[in-house]
Design a protein around this motif. Structure first.
Motif, PDB file in Angstrom:
ATOM      1  N   VAL B 271     -10.121 -28.708  -4.846  1.00 21.33           N
ATOM      2  CA  VAL B 271      -9.789 -28.971  -3.457  1.00 21.33           C
ATOM      3  C   VAL B 271      -8.640 -29.971  -3.335  1.00 21.33           C
ATOM      4  O   VAL B 271      -7.816 -29.887  -2.435  1.00 21.33           O
ATOM      5  N   VAL B 272      -8.568 -30.900  -4.309  1.00 18.60           N
ATOM      6  CA  VAL B 272      -7.538 -31.929  -4.239  1.00 18.60           C
ATOM      7  C   VAL B 272      -6.535 -31.728  -5.365  1.00 18.60           C
ATOM      8  O   VAL B 272      -6.912 -31.640  -6.535  1.00 18.60           O
ATOM      9  N   PRO B 301      -6.762 -19.647  -3.968  1.00 17.26           N
ATOM     10  CA  PRO B 301      -6.777 -18.240  -3.573  1.00 17.26           C
ATOM     11  C   PRO B 301      -6.164 -18.048  -2.186  1.00 17.26           C
ATOM     12  O   PRO B 301      -6.317 -18.901  -1.308  1.00 17.26           O
ATOM     13  N   PHE B 369      -4.861 -25.271  10.807  1.00 23.08           N
ATOM     14  CA  PHE B 369      -4.321 -24.962   9.478  1.00 23.08           C
ATOM     15  C   PHE B 369      -3.266 -23.858   9.482  1.00 23.08           C
ATOM     16  O   PHE B 369      -2.449 -23.789   8.581  1.00 23.08           O
ATOM     17  N   LEU B 462      -5.525 -39.095   1.197  1.00 24.32           N
ATOM     18  CA  LEU B 462      -5.700 -37.646   1.112  1.00 24.32           C
ATOM     19  C   LEU B 462      -4.773 -36.995   2.128  1.00 24.32           C
ATOM     20  O   LEU B 462      -4.908 -37.220   3.331  1.00 24.32           O
ATOM     21  N   SER B 485      -6.182 -21.966   3.613  1.00 21.20           N
ATOM     22  CA  SER B 485      -6.558 -22.993   4.584  1.00 21.20           C
ATOM     23  C   SER B 485      -6.122 -24.349   4.034  1.00 21.20           C
ATOM     24  O   SER B 485      -5.445 -24.414   3.016  1.00 21.20           O
ATOM     25  N   TRP B 486      -6.513 -25.452   4.697  1.00 17.03           N
ATOM     26  CA  TRP B 486      -6.084 -26.778   4.231  1.00 17.03           C
ATOM     27  C   TRP B 486      -6.695 -27.142   2.878  1.00 17.03           C
ATOM     28  O   TRP B 486      -7.900 -27.008   2.675  1.00 17.03           O
ATOM     29  N   TYR B 487      -5.862 -27.628   1.981  1.00  8.54           N
ATOM     30  CA  TYR B 487      -6.290 -28.305   0.757  1.00  8.54           C
ATOM     31  C   TYR B 487      -5.752 -29.731   0.868  1.00  8.54           C
ATOM     32  O   TYR B 487      -5.275 -30.130   1.929  1.00  8.54           O
ATOM     33  N   TYR B 488      -5.807 -30.509  -0.210  1.00  8.04           N
ATOM     34  CA  TYR B 488      -5.289 -31.873  -0.128  1.00  8.04           C
ATOM     35  C   TYR B 488      -4.419 -32.189  -1.331  1.00  8.04           C
ATOM     36  O   TYR B 488      -4.639 -31.650  -2.416  1.00  8.04           O
ATOM     37  N   SER B 490      -3.172 -35.775  -3.365  1.00 13.25           N
ATOM     38  CA  SER B 490      -3.431 -37.205  -3.403  1.00 13.25           C
ATOM     39  C   SER B 490      -2.589 -37.819  -4.514  1.00 13.25           C
ATOM     40  O   SER B 490      -2.659 -37.391  -5.666  1.00 13.25           O
TER      41      SER B 490
END
Lengths: 256, 532
Positions: B271-272, B301, B369, B462, B485-488, B490
């Motif tokens: 996710v990050v 994906p 998003f 983030l 969609s949104w990921y992050y 950092s």
């Protein structure tokens, strides 16, 4: 024998705690994989792990204090002399090990790790007022018309909703992996089975962008269908959707 | 004294137990999503193929299968409009996953396996949700659509032993992959970019795409070595993927299968995206720079954009891989994705864009998003491949550098997109196409002058990021694209030196407490208490 055992009580408790750790870390992911028939191991979540470890340590301490004799034996391990060389060796390991573990804890807390995002949301916010009074015009019709509506609705569902919600309405469509807020599994009794028809109508018409902010509309891939589907079509989709998922809408409470 | 100690312990334990159970529940449910389906091999005891079974099967079919596969089994059901590939036409023998020779019909067991497993990446669901009896019945019914099932006593492909996977076997497999011209369709590195595929797609306008062999989670007939072996032996009926039963010996087919298996990798999803601090003065600008090896890749994906019309039901790009590095002034992203061609047309171009909010969100709230919304603007870094007449015909071999064009934009919804003025264009970039894969670098300073339109990167925060990719050869343009969609991202803080001081202090404190405790214990041994 009993004597020897009690002398090493502290070591036994520590060994049990270490075994618990190894079990949670390595054995349980495999066991759950087999039990739940998954294709991948199921690692124990880190917070859960922490709680289990705390419980394990507490259990060990509770056990050690079940009798005064036990407690004395437990602490007695730290007393000098009066044992085989192995005891002295283990004592040394313990004396060195304790500060090292404390240091390691502090280290793993203090190194900057990427924070993991918090994404709490409310799945079913309150229905906006203008949708409250609506009713599905096809629910009251005769059985034959209803059957036709369900069939039409199913086809529409397969055409427009399937890529995300899946052809069985199980949230497993080919696009479902791409959205981190996953398309809803309608077979799950906690989803559309807990709401009334017109709630679903609102969700389909307004989609993700129509949600209030406690339901994180910015993450929702649920499209707003109001420009592409007519109201009649949406009511039919709803009937087809419930039928495909094999669940029923919640019955409306009688208004006083 | 012990008693008091004990009751404190027990009540503490109870509290922990209760919180533990609560925390455990919420976390476990967040974990259950598992990404891809697998091909299941087990087949239970067969049901006998009676006319009653067929009649029951008809009922199942007309409840669950017809709206895709058609009431007459012709694969033209009313819901098939938005499906690519189209549902199977049961009146023809176009069965793909079989253990039987090319042109033959599948065995009942083959059908059972594929109906149970479903087909990843397509509309075909897995039907382990209906009873085994129902599955046998519906299989007997779909067999009635095609006379060939009555005529053929399906000849099974016999597998003679197996060959262990060794480096030698994989090497032999690689040679054979060249010799029997798998690469003509599947490409040098197996990314589905062979010259024949390109010709099929762009000149003959055929819907076939040779599979990207590095993404084995998409294999329709399973990705275990035995499955790959079976696919190579039997081929897929009525597709360019032929049978190699005659062209290759049994042993050689195993070698090739081992080689194909060695090409596949796991999807490294996360996710990050962790951005590593780079010590060097200059961040890499070349996509092939070896310094990229230092960054941890994350794979994301992608789905077709079906949020708003015009919707894209048949995207060809299904994932991107991203890496990022930063130093004290700059941040650089390397984005890679598999694309079987770099062919494009003037309006349909290969392109990619990164999306950030214009400001790092302070609360949970983010812009929408998909291109932001009226209350939250996004910053887009968009890269587009260069195009000129007759360009993009090299399908494999040397890397083709296409610097392309990078522009920065802002959007508040997909109908409200503006390109930033020339003075605030500060992203630079470069792309390379090689062996079926685009690699594009984009780079910018951490902070810019345009604080309103540009994301300002901060260490340790983030920062939301989303991706979009266009495939020119698939006629992607504007809203016709693959999206996430949104990921992050950092930017990782380097480990500060002070941490080691803290650790040292902790060890000293730990050791002192320990020494105090043991010293006390030795002065007042617990035996005394018992003796009272």
């Amino acid at each position: 024998m009993a004597k020897k055992r009690s002398k090493f009580l502290m070591i036994w408790v520590i060994t049990a705690v270490i075994c618990l750790f190894l079990f949670l870390k390595y054995a349980s992911p495999k066991i759950f994989q087999v039990l739940m028939a998954k294709d991948h191991t199921m690692p124990t979540p880190s917070t859960l792990m922490m709680w289990y470890m705390i419980m394990g340590i507490l259990a060990g301490l509770v056990y050690a204090t079940t009798s005064n004799q036990k407690f004395a034996d437990f602490l007695g391990f730290l007393l000098p002399g009066g044992g085989p060389t192995i005891k002295i060796l283990l004592q040394k390991v313990l004396f060195i090990g304790f500060p090292v573990i404390v240091g390691w804890f502090v280290y793993s807390w203090a190194i900057p790790g990427a924070a993991s995002p918090v994404e709490l949301r409310i799945q079913h916010p309150t229905l906006p007022q203008e949708f409250e009074k609506l009713e599905n015009p096809f629910r009251q019709t005769d059985a034959e018309t209803q059957r036709k509506c369900i069939e039409e609705g199913k086809i529409l569902f397969q055409t427009y909703c399937r890529p995300c919600h899946g052809s069985k309405a199980d949230g497993n469509g080919p696009f479902s992996n791409s959205f981190r807020l996953r398309p809803i599994n309608f077979q799950d009794p906690g989803t559309i089975a807990t709401v009334v028809d017109n709630y679903v109508f609102w969700r389909i018409k307004e989609g993700g962008p129509g949600l209030p902010s406690e339901s994180t509309p910015w993450d929702s891939a649920m499209p707003s269908w109001k420009d592409d589907l007519k109201d009649d079509e949406i009511w039919k989709i709803i009937m087809g959707e419930y039928d495909t998922a094999g669940v029923m809408p919640r019955q409306r409470e009688k208004l006083e | 004294m012990i008693k008091a100690f004990k009751s404190v312990l027990i009540s503490l334990g109870l509290i922990v137990l209760m919180t533990g159970a609560f925390v455990g529940r919420s976390e476990v449910s967040a974990q259950t999503s598992h990404l891809f389906r697998t091909y299941k091999h087990e087949v239970p005891q067969k049901l006998s193929e009676t006319s009653e079974a067929i009649a029951e099967g008809k009922k199942v079919y007309e409840k669950r299968c017809w709206y895709c596969h058609g009431i007459e089994g012709k694969g033209d059901g009313p819901a098939s409009k938005t499906m690519f590939p189209k549902p199977r036409n049961f009146t023809r023998n176009e069965y793909k996953v079989r253990s039987t020779a090319a042109g033959s019909v599948p065995t009942d067991e083959d059908l059972f396996r594929i109906v149970t497993s479903g087909i990843e990446g397509t509309a075909m669901p897995f039907w382990n949700t209906i009873s085994e009896t129902e599955r046998w019945q519906v299989i007997y019914y779909i067999k009635t659509f095609n006379e060939q099932f009555k005529k053929d006593t399906a000849p099974k492909v016999v597998s003679v032993g197996s060959v262990a996977s060794t480096p030698d076997s994989i090497k032999r497999g690689q040679e054979l992959f060249k010799e029997v011209k798998c690469y003509e369709c599947h490409g040098e590195d197996g990314r589905g970019n062979g010259p024949l595929t390109v010709a099929l797609q762009t000149e003959w306008n055929m819907p076939y795409r040779a599979r990207d062999l590095s993404k084995s989670w998409n294999f329709k007939g399973g990705n275990a070595t035995e499955d790959i072996y079976r696919t190579i032996s039997t081929g897929f009926n009525e597709t360019p993927m032929g049978s190699y039963l005659e062209k290759l010996s049994d042993e050689d087919r195993w070698h090739v299968a081992h080689y194909v298996k060695s090409l596949s990798k796991d999807m490294a999803s996360d996710v990050v995206v962790k951005v590593k601090l780079s010590e060097s003065e200059q961040l890499p600008i070349e996509p092939l720079d070896e310094n990229w090896g230092k960054a941890t890749p994350v794979e994301v994906p992608l789905a077709g954009q079906i949020l708003a019309s015009p919707r894209h039901w048949a995207p060809s790009i299904d994932a991107v891989m991203i890496r990022a590095l930063y130093n004290k002034d700059e941040i650089a992203f390397l984005v890679e994705w598999d694309d079987s061609t770099n062919k494009q047309e003037e309006i349909f171009r290969d392109a990619m864009s990164l999306q950030f909010p214009t400001k790092i969100p302070e609360s949970l709230k983010k812009p929408y998003f998909a291109m932001g919304d009226s209350s939250g603007a996004v910053n887009l870094w968009s890269w587009k491949a260069h195009w000129s007449e007759g360009f993009g015909s090299i399908a494999s071999g040397a890397p083709e550098t296409e610097a392309g064009a990078v522009i920065e934009m802002n959007a508040k919804g997909f109908k409200n997109i503006v390109t930033q003025p020339p003075e605030s264009q500060n992203v630079t970039g470069k792309g390379i196409y090689q062996n079926g894969r685009w690699k594009v670098v984009m780079k910018r300073t951490l902070k810019t002058e345009d604080a309103k339109g540009d994301i300002q990167f901060e260490i340790g925060k983030l920062i939301p990021i989303a991706f979009a990719v266009w495939d020119g050869s698939n006629s992607d343009v504007a809203g016709q694209k693959s999206v996430s969609s949104w990921y992050y991202v950092s930017l990782e803080k380097p480990v500060p030196k002070t941490v080691f001081v803290y650790v040292l202090i902790a060890i000293v404190i730990g050791a002192s407490i320990e020494m105090w405790f043991v010293a006390r214990l030795r002065r007042f041994p617990p035996k005394l208490e018992e003796g009272q």
